[in-house]
Every structure is written in C-alpha cells, then in structure tokens.
Design an enzyme around this catalytic site. Structure first.
Site, PDB file in Angstrom:
ATOM      1  N   TYR A   1      46.852  35.951  28.758  1.00  0.00           N
ATOM      2  CA  TYR A   1      46.091  34.735  29.060  1.00  0.00           C
ATOM      3  C   TYR A   1      44.583  34.949  29.010  1.00  0.00           C
ATOM      4  O   TYR A   1      43.812  34.020  29.295  1.00  0.00           O
ATOM      5  CB  TYR A   1      46.470  34.213  30.463  1.00  0.00           C
ATOM      6  CG  TYR A   1      46.267  35.236  31.560  1.00  0.00           C
ATOM      7  CD1 TYR A   1      45.026  35.410  32.158  1.00  0.00           C
ATOM      8  CD2 TYR A   1      47.314  36.051  31.974  1.00  0.00           C
ATOM      9  CE1 TYR A   1      44.829  36.365  33.141  1.00  0.00           C
ATOM     10  CE2 TYR A   1      47.129  37.009  32.959  1.00  0.00           C
ATOM     11  CZ  TYR A   1      45.888  37.158  33.540  1.00  0.00           C
ATOM     12  OH  TYR A   1      45.712  38.121  34.493  1.00  0.00           O
TER      13      TYR A   1
ATOM     14  N   ASN B   1      36.960  49.775  51.329  1.00  0.00           N
ATOM     15  CA  ASN B   1      37.103  49.476  52.755  1.00  0.00           C
ATOM     16  C   ASN B   1      35.734  49.656  53.402  1.00  0.00           C
ATOM     17  O   ASN B   1      34.946  50.508  52.959  1.00  0.00           O
ATOM     18  CB  ASN B   1      38.059  50.459  53.458  1.00  0.00           C
ATOM     19  CG  ASN B   1      39.516  50.215  53.138  1.00  0.00           C
ATOM     20  OD1 ASN B   1      39.901  49.143  52.687  1.00  0.00           O
ATOM     21  ND2 ASN B   1      40.339  51.239  53.364  1.00  0.00           N
TER      22      ASN B   1
END
Length: 225
Positions: A93, A104
């Site tokens: 796509y 983090n």
C-alpha cells in the site's frame, strides 16, 4: 468536520481518522503527544489495540537526529547481510515505511505499562515543544516500547499515511508536531475495524471521526494551496 477535528486535537482529545479505501483501509486513534496521560494510553490500548506509535515531523526528526529504520538497516547491511534481505521493498500500500527507532524514557521501568508509555510519549512531546533536542539521549534510551515514526517532508502534500496526517493535524492545531497514533482493530474478524463500527464507536464516545480526504482537503485550505 475538519474544524471540529482541529479543535478536539488542540484540546488534547482523541480524533479518529480513516486513511483511504485504496491504502491501508484503517482508522487510527490520533492525539497530541503533549496531552498524553495513562488514561489515554489505557483507552488506546483497549479500544484501538494496534501498534502505539509517535509520528514526528521531518523537521523535528532531523533536530532529534533520528533516522528511518530502513536507513539503519542499510548502514548495517555489510555486517549483517540479512538486513538487506529484509528490506521492506514490497509494501502493498506504500512505497516507503515511516518506522524509525523505538524508545523509553529513562525514568520508566520496563517501559510497556500504560504509565510508562504515557510518560515516554508525553515527555518526548514536551522535550520537542521546548526545543531541548540535544537532551534526547540524556532522557531517553533505545530500544524501547514506543515506536517513533518519521513523517515525510511536506507530510500530506507528499504522502498520505497516518504519520503525515497526524503531523498535519498538529500543524493546523498550532501544536508541536509530535503526535500519537494507533490502529483500531476488530476483536471478531481479526482485521482492522470497519468504518461503520468506527462511526458507532465515535458516536458512543463523542469523538470526531473523519476521512483522510477531509483532512488533506482541510490542510490544503489551511495552507491556501
């Protein structure tokens, strides 16, 4: 609808955006990173269920110094040849992946809890809002549990993905171009949630739901193109 979406985004609310029938055919929950809370994270995890990512504008990505993951793989291919074989050159796509690194915040524990991910996302939003790009490595570690996405330069003018739509919405809202997005999944079919069900969810939760075409048209008007 685009005005309602911009206002909701500006107020720290979740907005639902369906990309296109000829693309991923998915609806993402999208909001501004700087407004992220553990409660938002819980809602996104339970009611969307896809991959929680942080779209970042091309300009801010450059300031942070974060690459596309494909660039990292290409640079390491000589030492790890399999990375060349894993190149995502057959995405059905799209032509290119927006994936960058995962992080983090350094004050998180495992990084995966709602509290930890909300902390990582919000703190990254604030770091970019305040322009403290040089402190990125000081306050964040990698790899982590929050996936960063690099928007294409010019975002929706050049690529029609949720990454770019998130950044465009942030720009229209006058906010730092660091957002959150997560695909809405269907528990019954195992596929992405169909738009009829998304519309029902939006109505039941009083959320703005619009198409990518509406957002891109609104952005063109915003830029007076």
């Amino acid at each position: 609808m685009i005005k309602k979406a911009v206002e909701a985004f500006k107020n720290g609310e979740i907005v639902l955006i369906f990309d296109d029938d000829n693309r991923e055919r998915e609806t993402d929950m999208i909001m501004s990173a700087e407004f992220m809370t553990p409660s938002h994270m819980t809602t996104i995890r339970n009611d969307a269920g896809g991959l929680v990512c942080v779209p970042i504008s091309s300009e801010i990505s450059d300031q942070l110094g974060i690459p596309f993951m494909t660039d990292v793989m290409e640079a390491a291919t000589d030492k790890y040849p399999v990375l060349g074989e894993l190149s995502p050159n057959d995405i059905p796509y799209d032509e290119k992946s927006a994936f960058s690194i995962t992080v983090n915040h350094r004050k998180t524990f495992t990084g995966i809890t709602d509290n930890d991910r909300a902390c990582t996302i919000k703190e990254l939003g604030f770091l970019c809002k305040n322009g403290n790009f040089a402190d990125f490595g000081k306050y964040f570690r990698a790899p982590g549990h929050v996936t960063l996405l690099r928007a294409t330069e010019g975002h929706v003018l050049n690529r029609k993905g949720h990454t770019e739509m998130s950044v465009a919405l942030a720009e229209m809202a006058g906010l730092t171009q660091v957002a959150v997005c997560c695909e809405m999944m269907d528990d019954v079919t195992g596929n992405s949630m169909v738009t009829d069900d998304v519309a029902k969810y939006a109505k039941n939760h009083d959320l703005v739901f619009l198409s990518g075409a509406e957002l891109i048209e609104g952005y063109h008007e915003f830029k007076d193109i």
